[in-house]
Design an enzyme around this catalytic site. Structure first.
Site, PDB file in Angstrom:
ATOM      1  N   ASN A  15       0.851  -1.183   0.000  1.00 35.96           N
ATOM      2  CA  ASN A  15       0.000   0.000   0.000  1.00 35.96           C
ATOM      3  C   ASN A  15       0.897   1.248   0.000  1.00 35.96           C
ATOM      4  OD1 ASN A  15      -1.454   2.255   1.009  1.00 35.96           O
ATOM      5  ND2 ASN A  15      -3.067   0.885   1.728  1.00 35.96           N
ATOM      6  N   HIS A  18       0.950   6.189   1.792  1.00 36.36           N
ATOM      7  CA  HIS A  18       1.646   7.156   2.637  1.00 36.36           C
ATOM      8  C   HIS A  18       2.851   7.810   1.963  1.00 36.36           C
ATOM      9  CE1 HIS A  18      -1.331   6.663   5.549  1.00 36.36           C
ATOM     10  NE2 HIS A  18      -1.144   5.359   5.609  1.00 36.36           N
ATOM     11  N   HIS A  51      -5.667   3.544  -1.612  1.00 39.19           N
ATOM     12  CA  HIS A  51      -7.006   3.888  -1.115  1.00 39.19           C
ATOM     13  C   HIS A  51      -7.322   5.324  -1.514  1.00 39.19           C
ATOM     14  CE1 HIS A  51      -9.771   4.140   2.722  1.00 39.19           C
ATOM     15  NE2 HIS A  51     -10.404   4.437   1.606  1.00 39.19           N
ATOM     16  N   ARG A  53      -9.419   8.045  -0.886  1.00 42.05           N
ATOM     17  CA  ARG A  53     -10.386   8.452   0.137  1.00 42.05           C
ATOM     18  C   ARG A  53     -11.251   9.590  -0.353  1.00 42.05           C
ATOM     19  NH1 ARG A  53     -10.471   7.577   5.610  1.00 42.05           N
ATOM     20  NH2 ARG A  53      -9.133   5.878   6.280  1.00 42.05           N
ATOM     21  N   ARG A  57      -6.907  12.519   0.995  1.00 45.68           N
ATOM     22  CA  ARG A  57      -5.790  12.931   1.861  1.00 45.68           C
ATOM     23  C   ARG A  57      -4.463  12.294   1.439  1.00 45.68           C
ATOM     24  NH1 ARG A  57      -7.423   9.818   7.392  1.00 45.68           N
ATOM     25  NH2 ARG A  57      -9.425  10.754   6.923  1.00 45.68           N
ATOM     26  N   GLU A  78      -8.610   0.430  -3.054  1.00 48.13           N
ATOM     27  CA  GLU A  78      -9.490   0.423  -1.876  1.00 48.13           C
ATOM     28  C   GLU A  78     -10.467   1.563  -2.016  1.00 48.13           C
ATOM     29  OE1 GLU A  78      -7.134   0.711   1.606  1.00 48.13           O
ATOM     30  OE2 GLU A  78      -6.032  -1.102   1.162  1.00 48.13           O
ATOM     31  N   THR A 109      -8.370   3.320   8.523  1.00 50.49           N
ATOM     32  CA  THR A 109      -9.562   2.460   8.512  1.00 50.49           C
ATOM     33  C   THR A 109      -9.603   1.670   9.816  1.00 50.49           C
ATOM     34  OG1 THR A 109      -9.166   2.311   6.156  1.00 50.49           O
ATOM     35  CG2 THR A 109     -10.837   0.856   7.049  1.00 50.49           C
ATOM     36  N   GLU A 159     -10.850  -9.582   2.786  1.00 52.44           N
ATOM     37  CA  GLU A 159      -9.597  -9.222   3.450  1.00 52.44           C
ATOM     38  C   GLU A 159      -9.921  -8.994   4.917  1.00 52.44           C
ATOM     39  OE1 GLU A 159      -7.000  -6.379   1.550  1.00 52.44           O
ATOM     40  OE2 GLU A 159      -6.223  -5.714   3.504  1.00 52.44           O
ATOM     41  N   HIS A 198      -3.551  -4.621   7.663  1.00 50.46           N
ATOM     42  CA  HIS A 198      -3.675  -3.487   8.585  1.00 50.46           C
ATOM     43  C   HIS A 198      -2.786  -3.684   9.811  1.00 50.46           C
ATOM     44  CE1 HIS A 198      -5.632   0.354   9.474  1.00 50.46           C
ATOM     45  NE2 HIS A 198      -5.198   0.074  10.682  1.00 50.46           N
TER      46      HIS A 198
END
Ligand code: PXP
Length: 247
Positions: A15, A18, A51, A53, A57, A78, A109, A159, A198
């Site tokens: 992922n 970030h 993801h 959003r 962000r 996502e 999440t 998941e 996660h």
């Protein structure tokens, strides 16, 4: 005596949200999540997860096409279960779409999707994504009621949210691990491919990776954080190695 077959290779989806979080902190175009995706591809990552959003962000709309064009790796997008996100997914046609719960004020999440409570809302979305040949996954708690809901929704993948496991200690962590292992077995028994993600780190990934039914782990925040100290290549490589050693 016949030996039990070896579990399938566990895929690592990285992922890269970030990387975009850091980019957005200054409003420019560095560091570029596309470059991160290329590094993940070069070191043998199996997929990219991002993801989009509602508040954008981290990953933004324009990133999706760029990430998809930059490597041959499958993109797991996502997305919240909203009409806006559905349209974006259908426009880009990623390999997979993972439906996640989303609350604007949350930092990340925080729990799984209530697939059981939202059947009627989710069913048409699952159908439209599936009809577009997108592999649909639901990000749910490792819980029989949610797995049963996933079976009713006919999704090919679930998941499991590993956040509770990742944050627990001692006995509580063992209990969470057993819950995740039972959930993976139940999903697989019903023909659903289990994934997990996660809060996974170098320290806590191995008991999860050792659960034979898992086909894929999606890991982000820790890998990107660790990349600050050891570089993204090394961070992904080391996670890959720990996962392989656990199988
Ligand atoms: N899988 C899903 C569905 C997620 O939403 C996230 C990010 O919250 C992850 C995996 C990766 O989690 P983390 O960044 O904590 O590794």
């Amino acid at each position: 005596m016949t030996q039990a077959p070896a579990p399938p290779r566990l895929r690592l989806g990285v992922n890269i949200d970030h990387v975009a979080t850091i980019r957005n902190a200054r409003g420019g175009d560095h560091p570029d999540p596309v470059r991160a995706a290329q590094i993940v591809a070069a070191v043998g990552g199996d997929g990219i997860t991002a993801h989009l959003r509602e508040d954008r962000r981290h990953i933004r709309d324009a990133d999706i096409a760029r990430i998809m064009a930059a490597t041959n790796l499958p993109l797991n997008l996502e997305m919240a279960a909203t009409e806006e996100m559905l349209e974006i997914a259908l426009r880009h046609n990623p390999h997979a779409a993972c439906i996640v719960p989303e609350r604007r004020e949350e930092r990340t999440t925080e729990g799984g999707l209530d697939a059981a409570g939202q059947h009627n809302h989710l069913a048409p979305m699952v159908t439209r994504l599936t009809d577009a040949n997108i592999r649909v996954s639901l990000f749910i708690e490792p819980d029989a009621r949610q797995i049963e809901a996933a079976i009713r929704l006919r999704v090919p993948i679930v998941e499991f949210h590993t956040g509770k496991y990742a944050h627990a200690q001692g006995e509580e962590r063992e209990t969470e691990l057993r819950r995740i292992a039972d959930a993976a077995a139940l999903a697989a028994k019903n023909g659903i491919e289990p994934h997990a993600g996660h809060g996974l780190t170098f320290d806590n990934v191995q008991p999860i990776a050792a659960i034979a039914q898992f086909a894929e782990l999606n890991i982000g925040h820790y890998l990107i954080g660790e990349a600050i100290f050891i570089g993204l290549e090394e961070s992904v490589r080391k996670m890959r190695e720990l996962m392989d050693l656990a199988r």
